[in-house]
Design a protein around this motif. Sequence first.
Motif, PDB file in Angstrom:
ATOM      1  N   ALA A  28       0.851  -1.195   0.000  1.00 39.91           N
ATOM      2  CA  ALA A  28       0.000   0.000   0.000  1.00 39.91           C
ATOM      3  C   ALA A  28       0.884   1.242   0.000  1.00 39.91           C
ATOM      4  O   ALA A  28       1.988   1.239   0.555  1.00 39.91           O
ATOM      5  N   THR A  29       0.389   2.302  -0.617  1.00 37.72           N
ATOM      6  CA  THR A  29       1.092   3.572  -0.649  1.00 37.72           C
ATOM      7  C   THR A  29       0.051   4.686  -0.729  1.00 37.72           C
ATOM      8  O   THR A  29      -1.142   4.421  -0.910  1.00 37.72           O
ATOM      9  N   GLY A  30       0.481   5.912  -0.592  1.00 36.31           N
ATOM     10  CA  GLY A  30      -0.422   7.052  -0.732  1.00 36.31           C
ATOM     11  C   GLY A  30      -1.571   7.024   0.261  1.00 36.31           C
ATOM     12  O   GLY A  30      -1.385   6.722   1.441  1.00 36.31           O
ATOM     13  N   ILE A 107      -8.010   1.074  -5.885  1.00 37.59           N
ATOM     14  CA  ILE A 107      -7.168   1.383  -7.037  1.00 37.59           C
ATOM     15  C   ILE A 107      -5.807   0.757  -6.765  1.00 37.59           C
ATOM     16  O   ILE A 107      -5.202   1.001  -5.712  1.00 37.59           O
ATOM     17  N   VAL A 108      -5.335  -0.053  -7.709  1.00 34.90           N
ATOM     18  CA  VAL A 108      -4.021  -0.690  -7.613  1.00 34.90           C
ATOM     19  C   VAL A 108      -3.205  -0.187  -8.796  1.00 34.90           C
ATOM     20  O   VAL A 108      -3.647  -0.291  -9.943  1.00 34.90           O
ATOM     21  N   GLU A 109      -2.027   0.381  -8.492  1.00 42.14           N
ATOM     22  CA  GLU A 109      -1.229   0.977  -9.552  1.00 42.14           C
ATOM     23  C   GLU A 109       0.185   0.417  -9.579  1.00 42.14           C
ATOM     24  O   GLU A 109       0.776   0.131  -8.527  1.00 42.14           O
ATOM     25  N   LYS A 110       0.717   0.312 -10.807  1.00 38.90           N
ATOM     26  CA  LYS A 110       2.084  -0.138 -10.996  1.00 38.90           C
ATOM     27  C   LYS A 110       3.023   0.989 -10.563  1.00 38.90           C
ATOM     28  O   LYS A 110       2.856   2.139 -10.965  1.00 38.90           O
ATOM     29  N   GLN A 111       3.992   0.643  -9.729  1.00 37.23           N
ATOM     30  CA  GLN A 111       4.926   1.623  -9.198  1.00 37.23           C
ATOM     31  C   GLN A 111       6.158   1.737 -10.099  1.00 37.23           C
ATOM     32  O   GLN A 111       6.393   0.888 -10.962  1.00 37.23           O
ATOM     33  N   ALA A 112       6.975   2.760  -9.873  1.00 38.94           N
ATOM     34  CA  ALA A 112       8.165   2.995 -10.697  1.00 38.94           C
ATOM     35  C   ALA A 112       9.114   1.803 -10.690  1.00 38.94           C
ATOM     36  O   ALA A 112       9.801   1.539 -11.674  1.00 38.94           O
ATOM     37  N   SER A 115       6.652  -2.848  -9.082  1.00 35.49           N
ATOM     38  CA  SER A 115       5.738  -3.510  -8.147  1.00 35.49           C
ATOM     39  C   SER A 115       4.342  -2.894  -8.280  1.00 35.49           C
ATOM     40  O   SER A 115       4.177  -1.815  -8.847  1.00 35.49           O
ATOM     41  N   TRP A 116       3.358  -3.617  -7.756  1.00 36.70           N
ATOM     42  CA  TRP A 116       1.986  -3.131  -7.738  1.00 36.70           C
ATOM     43  C   TRP A 116       1.602  -2.836  -6.297  1.00 36.70           C
ATOM     44  O   TRP A 116       1.878  -3.631  -5.403  1.00 36.70           O
ATOM     45  N   LYS A 117       0.967  -1.670  -6.075  1.00 39.66           N
ATOM     46  CA  LYS A 117       0.513  -1.312  -4.732  1.00 39.66           C
ATOM     47  C   LYS A 117      -0.869  -0.688  -4.801  1.00 39.66           C
ATOM     48  O   LYS A 117      -1.223  -0.024  -5.776  1.00 39.66           O
ATOM     49  N   VAL A 118      -1.618  -0.905  -3.727  1.00 41.69           N
ATOM     50  CA  VAL A 118      -2.921  -0.250  -3.588  1.00 41.69           C
ATOM     51  C   VAL A 118      -2.644   1.212  -3.243  1.00 41.69           C
ATOM     52  O   VAL A 118      -1.901   1.498  -2.302  1.00 41.69           O
TER      53      VAL A 118
END
Length: 129
Positions: A28-30, A107-112, A115-118
């Motif tokens: 998870a992020t943001g 919302i799950v997004e591909k990170q720089a 990896s994928w994080k919610v």
Amino acid sequence: MAYRAMWDDFVRAGTTSDWQSPELAAHATGLALTNLSRGLYADHYNGLVTKGQPVLNPTVSSAEPAGDPVKIIVSDCGDSTNWLKYRADNGQLADDEPGGRHAINAIVEKQADGSWKVTDYGVHDMGTC
């Protein structure tokens, strides 16, 4: 899937209301990470822990762009019937409210780093699914 892993991390942290658990940032992020931490801090402050396990039934609502997605919208109907809050001091249920089924959107997004994080999620009122 990052979505399920985020909830697994949250479940583990909830057993002690560890709002500073480094595991929370693994999936998870943001806003999602902020909301997880705030919820656990509130439980910690109020002397509560969470026991049990939610039942998740996630599905992918959309993937953008379709060919090589970097953003996925997840819809779920999570069941908290066996995932309840307890008083940390005596192990008694925190209240007499039963768990139930809640609509969840994430919302799950591909990170720089690939990896994928919610990045955000919303849990709706009980009985919404």
